[in-house]
Design an enzyme around this catalytic site. Sequence first.
Site, short mmCIF file in Angstrom:
data_model
loop_
_atom_site.label_atom_id
_atom_site.label_comp_id
_atom_site.label_asym_id
_atom_site.label_seq_id
_atom_site.Cartn_x
_atom_site.Cartn_y
_atom_site.Cartn_z
CB ALA A 199 14.06 -49.85 9.79
CB ILE A 200 8.37 -51.61 11.43
CG1 ILE A 200 8.71 -51.37 12.92
CG2 ILE A 200 7.34 -52.72 11.28
CD1 ILE A 200 9.39 -52.49 13.62
CE LYS A 254 3.46 -39.70 13.46
NZ LYS A 254 3.25 -41.05 14.00
CB SER A 278 0.36 -44.44 13.91
OG SER A 278 0.30 -45.47 12.96
CG ASN A 289 6.90 -40.46 11.64
OD1 ASN A 289 7.52 -41.37 12.17
ND2 ASN A 289 5.89 -40.67 10.83
CB THR A 290 11.14 -41.78 13.96
OG1 THR A 290 10.93 -42.17 12.60
CG2 THR A 290 10.23 -42.60 14.85
CB CYS A 322 6.97 -43.54 6.68
SG CYS A 322 7.95 -44.96 7.16
CB THR A 367 9.08 -45.28 22.34
OG1 THR A 367 9.26 -45.02 20.94
CG2 THR A 367 10.16 -46.23 22.80
C1 LIG Z 1 7.93 -49.43 16.21
C2 LIG Z 1 7.36 -48.16 15.68
C3 LIG Z 1 6.49 -48.18 14.58
C4 LIG Z 1 5.96 -47.01 14.07
N1 LIG Z 1 5.07 -47.06 13.02
C5 LIG Z 1 4.49 -45.90 12.57
C6 LIG Z 1 3.49 -45.94 11.56
O1 LIG Z 1 3.11 -47.00 11.07
N2 LIG Z 1 2.96 -44.76 11.12
C7 LIG Z 1 3.35 -43.55 11.66
O2 LIG Z 1 2.83 -42.52 11.26
N3 LIG Z 1 4.27 -43.50 12.64
C8 LIG Z 1 4.85 -44.65 13.11
N4 LIG Z 1 5.79 -44.58 14.13
C9 LIG Z 1 6.14 -43.27 14.71
C10 LIG Z 1 5.35 -43.01 15.98
O3 LIG Z 1 3.98 -42.96 15.73
C11 LIG Z 1 5.81 -41.69 16.64
O4 LIG Z 1 5.58 -40.63 15.75
C12 LIG Z 1 7.29 -41.72 17.02
O5 LIG Z 1 7.64 -42.99 17.52
C13 LIG Z 1 7.65 -40.67 18.07
O6 LIG Z 1 6.94 -40.87 19.27
P1 LIG Z 1 7.54 -41.63 20.55
O7 LIG Z 1 8.87 -41.02 20.85
O8 LIG Z 1 6.52 -41.42 21.63
O9 LIG Z 1 7.68 -43.07 20.18
C14 LIG Z 1 6.32 -45.77 14.66
C15 LIG Z 1 7.19 -45.75 15.74
C16 LIG Z 1 7.72 -46.91 16.27
C17 LIG Z 1 8.65 -46.84 17.45
#
Ligand SMILES: Cc1cc2nc3c(=O)[nH]c(=O)nc-3n(C[C@H](O)[C@H](O)[C@H](O)COP(=O)(O)O)c2cc1C
Lengths: 314, 314, 286, 286
Positions: free
Chosen positions: B80-81, B175, B31, B202-203, B140, B276
């Site tokens: 940090a959207i 999540k 997401s 998540n992050t 988040c 990403t």
């Molecule tokens: C730009 C951006 C926006 C994100 N927005 C959301 C979000 O709206 N809701 C959510 O649950 N996770 C959000 N995430 C987290 C991602 O869904 C994911 O859990 C996290 O980026 C780790 O995966 P990755 O290393 O493959 O990016 C966001 C991540 C990024 C980089």
Amino acid sequence: MSEGKMNMDKKPNLAVDIAGLHLKNPVMPASGTFGYGQEYAPFFDLDQLGGIVTKGLSLNPKAGNPTPRIAETTSGMLNAIGLQNVGIEAFIRDKLPFLRQYRTPVIANFFGNSLEEYGEVARRLSDLSEVAAVELNISCPNVKKGGIVFGTDPQAAAEVVTLVRRHLSKPLIVKLTPNVTDITVMARAVEEAGADAICCINTLTGMAVDVHRRQLRIANGTGGLSGPAIRPVAVRMVYQVVQAVNVPVIGVGGITCAEDALEFLIVGARAVQVGTANFVDPQAMPKIVTGLEQYCRDQHEDDINNIIGSLKLS
Amino acid sequence: MSEGKMNMDKKPNLAVDIAGLHLKNPVMPASGTFGYGQEYAPFFDLDQLGGIVTKGLSLNPKAGNPTPRIAETTSGMLNAIGLQNVGIEAFIRDKLPFLRQYRTPVIANFFGNSLEEYGEVARRLSDLSEVAAVELNISCPNVKKGGIVFGTDPQAAAEVVTLVRRHLSKPLIVKLTPNVTDITVMARAVEEAGADAICCINTLTGMAVDVHRRQLRIANGTGGLSGPAIRPVAVRMVYQVVQAVNVPVIGVGGITCAEDALEFLIVGARAVQVGTANFVDPQAMPKIVTGLEQYCRDQHEDDINNIIGSLKLS
Amino acid sequence: MQNFNTTILSNQELSPGYYRMRILAPGFVAAAKPGQFVMVRVSGGLEPLLRRPFGIFRTGFLPADCDGLPDKEYVEILYKVVGSGTSILKGLHQGDGVELLGPLGNGFELRPAAEQILVGGGIGLVPLYMLARELVKNGNVRLLMGGRCRDDILAVTEFERLGVATYVSTDDGSLGEEGLVTDVLQRKLARYPEAAVYACGPMPMLRAVHELCAAGKVPLQVSLEAFMACGVGACLGCVVKGAGHSETDPHYLCTCKEGPVFMADQLEWDLLEDRQDGCGCGEDEA
Amino acid sequence: MQNFNTTILSNQELSPGYYRMRILAPGFVAAAKPGQFVMVRVSGGLEPLLRRPFGIFRTGFLPADCDGLPDKEYVEILYKVVGSGTSILKGLHQGDGVELLGPLGNGFELRPAAEQILVGGGIGLVPLYMLARELVKNGNVRLLMGGRCRDDILAVTEFERLGVATYVSTDDGSLGEEGLVTDVLQRKLARYPEAAVYACGPMPMLRAVHELCAAGKVPLQVSLEAFMACGVGACLGCVVKGAGHSETDPHYLCTCKEGPVFMADQLEWDLLEDRQDGCGCGEDEA
Ligand SMILES: Cc1cc2nc3c(=O)[nH]c(=O)nc-3n(C[C@H](O)[C@H](O)[C@H](O)COP(=O)(O)O)c2cc1C
Ligand SMILES: Cc1cc2nc3c(=O)[nH]c(=O)nc-3n(C[C@H](O)[C@H](O)[C@H](O)COP(=O)(O)OP(=O)(O)OC[C@H]3O[C@@H](n4cnc5c(N)ncnc54)[C@H](O)[C@@H]3O)c2cc1C
Ligand SMILES: Cc1cc2nc3c(=O)[nH]c(=O)nc-3n(C[C@H](O)[C@H](O)[C@H](O)COP(=O)(O)OP(=O)(O)OC[C@H]3O[C@@H](n4cnc5c(N)ncnc54)[C@H](O)[C@@H]3O)c2cc1C
Ligand SMILES: Cc1cc2nc3c(=O)[nH]c(=O)nc-3n(C[C@H](O)[C@H](O)[C@H](O)COP(=O)(O)O)c2cc1C
Ligand code: FES
Ligand code: FES
């Protein structure tokens, strides 16, 4: 320009004070990545460092974990060395004499396999004139008994710090694990219990899989993630801890160059430690010292202490 | 060789079931990294995906955080959207019709700014036939009110899951944030409260400093670290959660290629999400699907379900 | 032991998937002993992060560019392309910069013996060349060189030029004798029971060599591999199980510092792992 | 909009620190509009991780290698070396592979006007070339090109070849008139009050251009920069503050999707940040 601004002819001051220790610059190795100093002595004069932090010591020698112990990950590495070390006797006998030839303060990192052992090692280290300060590792994620509990529970951490403090007549640096929900809780707990400085972060717990064999790439299962991959987490935690406590903070995690070190100093770390980067470039630390000096010049600052904590909040 | 071993002429089965959802393969976007699907439709047929996870929704549109919102770090990025999104009305009106043309299940990620809002969004999503399942973001790190507490406190998390569960007649994926001492505590709490599946991670909360300006590189201060840098932490947590709960687990964090995805599947994730990496290569996901198929052939397995959880403990 | 910020002199494919790289390294000729290795940084960036260990194939001199200047010293490595690091390495060109740490580790002990037998499996040949160069000074040297197929048989002519007798074998018979290098060793040991043996190659090969030598009471030195981070004894990541090791009383040796060359009886053979401790070629067999 | 796994046709230094890269891109000539951009993956690895955005300088055809084949379409970017990504880019050679996403974003709106004035600051010149190529078809086009010193003045002859009148100014007077490009603009606007203006450059320059145009009620389009991750509107990382934005009632526009070209009145000028929203050249001023 403030009064701290520099006269371009003068060498900027890089010396910092941490808990009564005077360091000629804020750069030291991270424990476990620099052996007992001697391993890197062929590559540069160790007196170029602010301090020398030695491999984590326990009372008795420790053989460490089975192999494989390390695995490379994207811009990082996992390790589960299992705190292999020569033990305090051999440290005193075989390692300290070499370090005596340098004028750089030696900081002995240590841990115990039990509360009593923590106290005992502290007592032994306390007696050594060659050891300027100790760094208490309550955060090692690789030792399965003991460590893990102290590192993530504020009460247990306070208890071990109190005990160590009682046995120690030297500055006490406490090193924290990042694997917690709120690192400021841990930081405040160890500060109250008598820490003279806080060092963070230790490694993040991670895992990697060899997909062809469907096996974990580290025999221990999990390992500690270090290297540039973790730097943003480390900077964030150092920033938080600096806000939360009054004792000085030493920043560690993913530093490879002067700019990386400056991230930590600017958010308020009083000194930094360099770990995994020593493997990538054995001369990383002296280069960082030179880079800090150049940065001071570029920013027209004559003292690194003006950089520390100078983050502008917009 | 077991009976599951494959006949080389047959295409290996990649389909997996998650909480009543049938996915033609275990690969979906994470997401917030794939917009509402349409943004990536020019680059491949979205029906190649196992599922389509949309940007986190709230009841009302949300404008998000000030800029800069993103910063690159070593093999990672901070964001940090601030959960900017069009809100549920515009989602239904402007985004869902586009997704209707695909046969791939749509999973709507959502969050609330209050307990009530969580319930209300769940109720609204429940009514939508185009939404196959929902993914509840309690983790988040960028929204300062609300989110952070739910995500790191097991009681609060259970409360919001219970509430959402009550308003929902669809599969519920919860999540989790990695910024906790023990993710298994959170996982068990949300499982007991009614989660049909768990998605992690998540992050990681991080920070980066522009050392020339001595400013934080993200206006919000902290940001969420994502990308390959965090993969070892994600694999470890997914492994732990798989051991701790009975519901299926979806693995996310730093996946860029089929081998990365396989790390998660082998430790027991039933499906994976790619975040990403979509920015790095808009065709990353279809390539991963192809790579999983090839891996099954290479390993002489005719079903990806034989790979899931097939870690050999030595 | 030094960290060189230096230049690539050449980088050529030797046989499919195998490369030879020559790197400028002043002072290396006197410093390097047979069996030592170097750690090479394959990229100036941070991915891949760690340096890669490679055996020293040989050192030498190139004539200086101008009269009056000293000759240029170089070190040569031979490498097999197996993953991300070696893939980057093969793409480098003459004149590109490279960071090199070495010489590292201990080397072979030159045992006086009437017959010196070197056993190389694939890329495991690498540390044997400098050893042969020394050993030919005082006796008969034989190289038993094995590989899966002819592509794995490297630089044999160079050994011959030193006066080494060479015996090539491949699993598929595509070059030399068909069969395992250890079959050849068995015959040679039967004929030269007074030999000293030096081996480097995949762990299954080393294990077989060890068994033959142990049975014949022939002294054996082996060069091992291990995942390495620092290469200088600081990280303790590269250990192997030493003789007498057990779970309750562990005894580890540091491959980079106490090795990579070990006397066979320093090691706990039953507990060595194919996965890590052999040479890279064994990897593919899984 | 397409993801190309393609090849570099050439990569040359234009002036110290500035490069021009030509990349094979079938279908690009018809697809690309003036003012659009591409995202380039500078390395096949994961560090640096994100693609870099670059304006499209121009598209064109190269004669095919053999008769009967269609001509080869290419896209050209001009870039300034400022950090890790552009440093890697400058090291790439003809024949190297590269991944390219584009054309992205909206482009300039071609406003009918008797006098078309293009204002470029340093590398901000890039998106103006294709624009000029269109605008010269229907009127007088003038390019006001500014830079800190003569090294920042790029490709002016190419504009002249299109029939564009060019006016060069540098802060240090090392090329053209000494002074700011906005001083030149002020004179031109006084003379051609009916002009339409199109600008790209550092934020302080854009701000000054905006003020002049607003004062003269001259329509202005600007091309902005922002840190970007996806380039396609998915991550929402690249937003700028739109007209009417306030902290309590925020209004953001997506630079990659709704931009990078904006009508000046779409933006909340007082709140735009020099740090991010201008073109890279402004960076050095800090
Ligand atoms: C730009 C951006 C926006 C994100 N927005 C959301 C979000 O709206 N809701 C959510 O649950 N996770 C959000 N995430 C987290 C991602 O869904 C994911 O859990 C996290 O980026 C780790 O995966 P990755 O290393 O493959 O990016 C966001 C991540 C990024 C980089
Ligand atoms: C002392 C020593 C001498 C060596 N000499 C040679 C030589 O002369 N020629 C040669 O081709 N190879 C040699 N190797 C093996 C060589 O180091 C690996 O093949 C190489 O590191 C693989 O890197 P990669 O990035 O291409 O592979 P990847 O598989 O992508 O590497 C991933 C990680 O595993 C490590 N790694 C992978 N395989 C090995 C291995 N077998 N041993 C140690 N680390 C490994 C890498 O360093 C890296 O950290 C030697 C290894 C050691 C320890
Ligand atoms: C729509 C658009 C068009 C552009 N057109 C051109 C052009 O034609 N020629 C040119 O030379 N440059 C152009 N830029 C700026 C160019 O993208 C940056 O200079 C480049 O990304 C810097 O990368 P680096 O790795 O060398 O620098 P670093 O500073 O190492 O980059 C670090 C990070 O910051 C980002 N970044 C740094 N500066 C900028 C910037 N000014 N804008 C956006 N992201 C930035 C990078 O993408 C990366 O994520 C454009 C930017 C945008 C948004
Ligand atoms: C191989 C290795 C061994 C380590 N051993 C110790 C140790 O004995 N005691 C300790 O407190 N930290 C130990 N650490 C953690 C480091 O001191 C440091 O906190 C961590 O690696 C993060 O810094 P870095 O990213 O710069 O490596 C070790 C790290 C590595 C990589
Ligand atoms: S590789 Fe670090 S101790 Fe051997
Ligand atoms: S760069 Fe991702 S939305 Fe613009």
